[in-house]
Design a protein around this motif. Structure first.
Motif, PDB file in Angstrom:
ATOM      1  N   ASN A   8      -1.404   0.155   0.522  1.00 44.41           N
ATOM      2  CA  ASN A   8      -1.602  -1.137  -0.144  1.00 44.41           C
ATOM      3  C   ASN A   8      -0.300  -1.627  -0.801  1.00 44.41           C
ATOM      4  O   ASN A   8      -0.301  -2.069  -1.942  1.00 44.41           O
ATOM      5  CB  ASN A   8      -2.725  -0.977  -1.185  1.00 44.41           C
ATOM      6  CG  ASN A   8      -3.189  -2.297  -1.781  1.00 44.41           C
ATOM      7  OD1 ASN A   8      -2.895  -3.365  -1.249  1.00 44.41           O
ATOM      8  ND2 ASN A   8      -3.889  -2.229  -2.894  1.00 44.41           N
ATOM      9  N   GLY A 261      -2.594  -8.264 -12.002  1.00 42.43           N
ATOM     10  CA  GLY A 261      -1.187  -8.218 -11.593  1.00 42.43           C
ATOM     11  C   GLY A 261      -0.992  -8.402 -10.094  1.00 42.43           C
ATOM     12  O   GLY A 261       0.077  -8.110  -9.563  1.00 42.43           O
ATOM     13  N   TYR A 262      -2.039  -8.863  -9.398  1.00 40.01           N
ATOM     14  CA  TYR A 262      -1.987  -8.890  -7.936  1.00 40.01           C
ATOM     15  C   TYR A 262      -1.469 -10.198  -7.344  1.00 40.01           C
ATOM     16  O   TYR A 262      -1.847 -10.547  -6.221  1.00 40.01           O
ATOM     17  CB  TYR A 262      -3.374  -8.590  -7.366  1.00 40.01           C
ATOM     18  CG  TYR A 262      -3.563  -7.141  -6.952  1.00 40.01           C
ATOM     19  CD1 TYR A 262      -2.844  -6.127  -7.563  1.00 40.01           C
ATOM     20  CD2 TYR A 262      -4.466  -6.784  -5.957  1.00 40.01           C
ATOM     21  CE1 TYR A 262      -3.026  -4.807  -7.192  1.00 40.01           C
ATOM     22  CE2 TYR A 262      -4.653  -5.466  -5.579  1.00 40.01           C
ATOM     23  CZ  TYR A 262      -3.930  -4.482  -6.195  1.00 40.01           C
ATOM     24  OH  TYR A 262      -4.107  -3.169  -5.818  1.00 40.01           O
TER      25      TYR A 262
HETATM   26  O1  LIG Z   1       1.287  -2.661 -12.316  1.00 40.68           O
HETATM   27  C1  LIG Z   1       0.333  -2.083 -12.862  1.00 40.68           C
HETATM   28  O2  LIG Z   1       0.451  -1.322 -13.824  1.00 40.68           O
HETATM   29  C2  LIG Z   1      -1.016  -2.330 -12.360  1.00 40.68           C
HETATM   30  O3  LIG Z   1      -1.978  -2.163 -13.040  1.00 40.68           O
HETATM   31  C3  LIG Z   1      -1.130  -2.745 -10.935  1.00 40.68           C
HETATM   32  O4  LIG Z   1      -1.050  -4.112 -10.772  1.00 40.68           O
HETATM   33  C4  LIG Z   1      -2.402  -2.218 -10.366  1.00 40.68           C
HETATM   34  O5  LIG Z   1      -2.354  -2.226  -8.988  1.00 40.68           O
HETATM   35  P1  LIG Z   1      -2.548  -0.906  -8.122  1.00 40.68           P
HETATM   36  O6  LIG Z   1      -1.367  -0.084  -8.360  1.00 40.68           O
HETATM   37  O7  LIG Z   1      -3.762  -0.191  -8.591  1.00 40.68           O
HETATM   38  O8  LIG Z   1      -2.640  -1.407  -6.735  1.00 40.68           O
END
Ligand SMILES: O=C(O)C(=O)[C@H](O)COP(=O)(O)O
Ligand SMILES: NC(=O)C1=CN([C@@H]2O[C@H](COP(=O)(O)OP(=O)(O)OC[C@H]3O[C@@H](n4cnc5c(N)ncnc54)[C@H](O)[C@@H]3O)[C@@H](O)[C@H]2O)C=CC1
Length: 386
Positions: A8, A261-262
């Motif tokens: 991902n 954060g996406y």
């Molecule tokens: O950057 C962070 O800290 C976060 O929480 C991420 O945006 C979460 O995304 P994933 O790493 O779980 O894909």
């Protein structure tokens, strides 16, 4: 070099292929391997040189004890999934991507408030955790004329006069949580907002958690919401992800699967930063260029009798938080026995979301002069293109 990556990670091939480039004989001198982050296990890393993860992989002794891994990169801000003490002990280099998606989280907060109809003008915003995200939120909200204060026990007050007590933050109209998760140290954040703190929240206030699920006692929150549904709640992060508490979901006003954060911009920045860190670790310079096409999209037909109403129409064109919430609820309803799988599926197939600077308001909104000025000012403060 063999690099194992969470599947991902957008633009992973673009940024990491150069570490496994073809040799003189035309054969690749290594390999990029991909696997679902939660499934990465010790057997996967027995011949791996670099491990590139996201927040869902626990990187610790159990994973790395028998591996030759020399570099761990996490394309995230948060580091709570990485046992840095163990990595230090083993002399394994590591890096995260500070601030990569901070702007995405800030935009999430404003999208949530706008969707809730919470006009931030004249409100008090209390921020828990004044790091890259919290301080970016603080700056943006202050520009919008919101009275802000922040709680951060690890920053000296002289450096940041806006700092205040947790009690003061909890008395605000909007309370936004952006603390990292920690279980020890001078200010452990594990369940830092528990029953007593939740009881302090004012009736009618908005509570957002965009930090880590474990910083907020979900059970205590549910108890308060069950006994008195007088809070507005926005949860992006949950205790026990991906097995989120099914009974809490109906009580939460906006529920999303850890995607604050996406933004595509934020995720790709994380990939690029970690590729840069790996290059630095190897004594190289990253050659992969920028991968994102910058385009500004014009949004027209925005109406409203006030600046806030116009923003309420505009923001969902850029980021429709309600759609995220609806997808989560629909998936959980359709598959009540597969909450965890659905949570991860929505994260894996998250739509491409661009940040506000990719958009500009293209039509003139018919507003009284004062509201017109407020709208113009708000658009600039929120980071829209002009
Ligand atoms: O950057 C962070 O800290 C976060 O929480 C991420 O945006 C979460 O995304 P994933 O790493 O779980 O894909
Ligand atoms: N929901 C999401 O998609 C995302 C969540 N996050 C989470 O947000 C957290 C914060 O991100 P950044 O601001 O970029 O991190 P940062 O490391 O820049 O700042 C964290 C701040 O929190 C403070 N802090 C530590 N313990 C605290 C406590 N007990 N109470 C109050 N403040 C405390 C620190 O002193 C620091 O100033 C990340 O660690 C991550 O867990 C980050 C990005 C996306």
């Amino acid at each position: 070099m063999i690099i194992l990556l969470d599947e991902n990670i957008p633009m992973a091939e673009h940024y990491f292929s150069e570490f496994v480039q073809s040799g003189v004989d035309g054969k690749a001198q290594g390999e990029l391997r991909f696997k679902a982050g939660r499934e990465i296990c010790a057997e996967d890393v027995t011949d791996v040189d670099a491990l590139i993860v996201r927040s869902v992989s626990q990187v610790n002794e159990a994973l790395l004890a028998n591996s030759p891994v020399r570099f761990v990169g996490s394309c995230t801000i948060g580091m709570d999934h990485i046992d840095t003490e163990y990595l230090d002990k083993r002399g394994i280099a590591y890096a995260n991507a500070p601030a990569c998606n901070a702007n995405s989280v800030v935009e999430y907060v404003f999208a949530a408030l706008s969707h809730l109809g919470c006009d931030w003008q004249g409100k008090r915003l209390g921020i828990i955790g004044m790091g890259n995200v919290g301080s970016a939120l603080y700056r943006r909200a202050s520009e919008l004329g919101v009275e802000c204060c922040g709680f951060d026990p690890l920053i000296e007050q002289d450096r940041y006069p806006v700092l205040c007590s947790l009690d003061e933050v909890l008395s605000c109209d909007i309370v936004s949580m952006h603390a990292p998760l920690s279980h020890s140290g001078p200010a452990p954040s594990y369940q830092m907002i528990g029953e007593a703190e939740i009881a302090q929240l004012r009736s009618g206030s908005v509570l957002l958690n965009c930090g880590r699920g474990d910083c907020l006692d979900n059970r205590a929150l549910l108890d308060r919401l069950k006994s008195k549904a007088d809070l507005f709640t926005v949860l992006d992060v949950w205790q026990d992800e991906p097995n989120i508490h099914a009974d809490l979901l109906p009580f939460v006003n906006i529920a999303t699967p850890h995607i604050a954060g996406y933004s595509y911009d934020g995720k790709v920045k994380g990939t690029q930063m970690i590729a840069g860190s790996l290059a630095e670790h190897l004594g190289q310079t990253l050659t992969a260029g920028k991968s994102i096409v910058e385009q500004v999209q014009a949004i027209s037909d925005v109406k409203g009798a006030t600046a806030f109403e116009a923003l309420q129409q505009l923001i969902p064109h850029c980021y429709d938080i309600k759609a995220d919430d609806s997808r989560l609820r629909a998936a959980m309803k359709e598959n009540p026995n597969g909450f965890a799988r659905e949570f991860d599926r929505l994260r894996k197939h998250y739509p491409k979301r661009r940040e506000f600077f990719h958009f500009r308001l293209a039509n003139d909104v018919l507003l009284p002069e004062k509201e017109k000025q407020r709208l113009e000012h708000s658009l600039a403060a929120l980071g829209f293109s002009q």
